[in-house]
Design an enzyme around this catalytic site. Structure first.
Site, mmCIF file in Angstrom:
data_model
loop_
_atom_site.group_PDB
_atom_site.id
_atom_site.type_symbol
_atom_site.label_atom_id
_atom_site.label_comp_id
_atom_site.label_asym_id
_atom_site.label_seq_id
_atom_site.Cartn_x
_atom_site.Cartn_y
_atom_site.Cartn_z
ATOM 1 N N THR A 39 -9.484 -18.799 -14.986
ATOM 2 C CA THR A 39 -9.373 -19.737 -13.832
ATOM 3 C C THR A 39 -10.647 -20.782 -13.838
ATOM 4 O O THR A 39 -11.509 -20.010 -14.703
ATOM 5 C CB THR A 39 -9.088 -19.138 -12.674
ATOM 6 O OG1 THR A 39 -8.036 -18.421 -12.522
ATOM 7 C CG2 THR A 39 -9.551 -20.096 -11.431
ATOM 8 N N ARG B 14 5.473 -16.889 -10.091
ATOM 9 C CA ARG B 14 4.299 -16.023 -9.360
ATOM 10 C C ARG B 14 3.200 -17.050 -8.892
ATOM 11 O O ARG B 14 2.953 -18.099 -9.735
ATOM 12 C CB ARG B 14 3.760 -15.171 -10.431
ATOM 13 C CG ARG B 14 2.698 -14.247 -10.041
ATOM 14 C CD ARG B 14 1.313 -14.772 -10.344
ATOM 15 N NE ARG B 14 0.297 -13.911 -10.186
ATOM 16 C CZ ARG B 14 -1.195 -14.237 -10.274
ATOM 17 N NH1 ARG B 14 -1.311 -15.573 -10.708
ATOM 18 N NH2 ARG B 14 -1.877 -13.518 -10.108
ATOM 19 N N GLY C 126 -0.681 -17.001 -7.390
ATOM 20 C CA GLY C 126 -1.850 -16.149 -7.216
ATOM 21 C C GLY C 126 -2.835 -16.719 -6.205
ATOM 22 O O GLY C 126 -2.257 -17.289 -5.174
ATOM 23 N N ASP C 127 -4.043 -16.297 -6.238
ATOM 24 C CA ASP C 127 -4.863 -16.575 -4.942
ATOM 25 C C ASP C 127 -5.505 -17.951 -5.231
ATOM 26 O O ASP C 127 -5.855 -18.490 -4.228
ATOM 27 C CB ASP C 127 -6.154 -15.486 -5.128
ATOM 28 C CG ASP C 127 -7.000 -15.535 -6.500
ATOM 29 O OD1 ASP C 127 -6.180 -15.646 -7.656
ATOM 30 O OD2 ASP C 127 -7.981 -15.616 -6.462
ATOM 31 N N THR D 158 -12.129 -15.866 -9.090
ATOM 32 C CA THR D 158 -11.434 -15.570 -10.515
ATOM 33 C C THR D 158 -11.229 -14.153 -10.405
ATOM 34 O O THR D 158 -12.152 -13.454 -10.254
ATOM 35 C CB THR D 158 -12.056 -16.132 -11.455
ATOM 36 O OG1 THR D 158 -11.659 -15.577 -12.825
ATOM 37 C CG2 THR D 158 -13.577 -15.861 -11.721
ATOM 38 N N GLY D 159 -9.987 -13.771 -10.819
ATOM 39 C CA GLY D 159 -9.574 -12.459 -11.128
ATOM 40 C C GLY D 159 -8.228 -12.182 -10.796
ATOM 41 O O GLY D 159 -7.317 -12.947 -10.187
ATOM 42 N N GLY E 171 -5.238 -12.161 -8.788
ATOM 43 C CA GLY E 171 -4.982 -12.959 -7.508
ATOM 44 C C GLY E 171 -4.506 -11.810 -6.531
ATOM 45 O O GLY E 171 -4.632 -12.244 -5.312
HETATM 46 N N1 ASP Z 1 -6.916 -15.698 -9.892
HETATM 47 C C1 ASP Z 1 -6.114 -16.070 -11.015
HETATM 48 C C2 ASP Z 1 -4.678 -15.692 -10.727
HETATM 49 O O1 ASP Z 1 -4.496 -14.694 -10.115
HETATM 50 C C3 ASP Z 1 -6.292 -15.499 -12.147
HETATM 51 C C4 ASP Z 1 -7.771 -15.622 -12.665
HETATM 52 O O2 ASP Z 1 -8.640 -16.047 -12.003
HETATM 53 O O3 ASP Z 1 -8.156 -14.942 -13.575
HETATM 54 O O4 ASP Z 1 -3.889 -16.608 -10.711
#
Ligand code: ASP
Length: 317
Positions: free
Chosen positions: A176, A204, A206-207, A227-228, A230
């Site tokens: 992200t 889908r 995400g966050d 980031t991570g 979501g």
């Molecule tokens: N947060 C992002 C999502 O879940 C992915 C990421 O940040 O790696 O879409």
């Protein structure tokens, strides 16, 4: 006059060192430096934190090295659905878009949604149509595709099909981009943009486009871009949790961001990271993975970027 500040992340799914050439690493660092300079330039001329975070994210969206815009992850149907958001800490105005398929820079579209003042979030076909009406640049969905994401989806599908016990790396899975800034008037802003998870279910979300989960900014408290995985950031309302810890429990930015990454999110055994900026002080960028693309400009005006443990000074901003 407040001191200006800016920080960014390019996702906590950084590749292992040996999986990319030295030239590619250098280019990804250069693109982060360019992105920081784009935002810094606006701040130095007295521009708003909101304009600065947008400008920074646009550069990262256009770079093939990060999972946002060109270079974004692929869905399991092998195309792209992009999410983005932006928030103004001065007014708490926010704009977000999800599952966008044709808008070249989703963060610009999120900004257009914010500026419209009519809604906070737009999704899918209607969001792309809104972008077109706003005169934003439209591209075919394939414009976002890079070989790296095609390869990552292939390995993920192979691992799934063979029931491999070798877990997918964070780099194969996700990434992200995001930015946080403080302008000369002391206002904060945050923006986040993503292709989401490789091989994700179509539709889908995400966050990253969820205000309070992947992005949050409030003057006098903090600006955060996450980031991570979501799903967990949404359930934990991660970005807002940092603000709440600071505002209601009196925690310092460092302590709040550290607790959210290493206690709250890590307890779910997911890769997690963020960049955040307090009302005063330098950005923080904690992460629990092998590496996280990140960078900031110090109060002395020096530009620093990093992908793994070591910091790379890139000279004066
Ligand atoms: N947060 C992002 C999502 O879940 C992915 C990421 O940040 O790696 O879409």
């Amino acid at each position: 006059m407040a001191e200006i500040a800016i920080g960014l992340h390019g996702g906590c799914g950084a590749l292992a060192h040996d999986l990319q050439s030295a030239e590619d690493w250098a280019e990804s660092r250069q693109h982060m430096a360019d992105a920081l300079r784009a935002g810094w330039h606006i701040l130095r001329l007295g521009g708003s934190a909101l304009d600065a975070v947008q400008a920074t994210v646009v550069v990262l969206e256009d770079s093939p090295h990060f999972n946002a815009g060109h270079g974004a992850a692929l869905t399991e149907g092998a195309d792209h659905e992009l999410d983005a958001s932006i928030m103004d800490g001065a007014t708490l105005a926010a704009g977000a878009v999800c599952t966008v398929r044709r808008t070249r820079n989703p963060v610009k579209l999120a900004r257009a949604v914010l500026d419209s003042g009519r809604v906070v979030m737009l999704g899918g076909v209607a969001a792309d149509r809104f972008a077109e009406l706003q005169g934003l640049e439209m591209v075919p969905n394939t414009w976002f595709t890079t070989q790296r994401r095609i390869d990552a989806v292939r390995t993920l599908k192979e691992k799934e099909a063979t029931g491999s016990f070798i877990p997918a790396s964070e780099a194969e899975k996700h990434g992200t981009v995001g930015a946080v800034a403080r302008d000369a008037d002391g206002h904060l802003a945050a923006a986040t943009s993503t292709g989401g998870f490789n091989n994700k279910l179509e539709g889908r979300i995400g966050d990253s486009p969820i205000i309070g989960a992947g992005t949050y900014a409030r003057d006098g408290v903090c600006a955060v871009s996450c980031t991570g995985q979501g799903e967990i950031f949404i359930r934990r309302v991660a970005a807002y949790d940092i603000a709440a810890r600071m505002q209601y429990a009196g925690q310092a930015l460092d302590a709040a961001a550290h607790a959210v990454v290493f206690e709250t999110l890590s307890s779910h055994a997911i890769g997690a990271g963020l960049v955040a900026l307090g009302a005063e002080g330098n950005p923080v960028a904690p992460y629990n993975t092998l590496g996280m693309y990140r960078g900031w400009i110090t109060t002395e005006g020096q530009l620093v970027v990093a992908t793994h443990k070591d910091l790379h000074p890139m000279g004066p901003a």
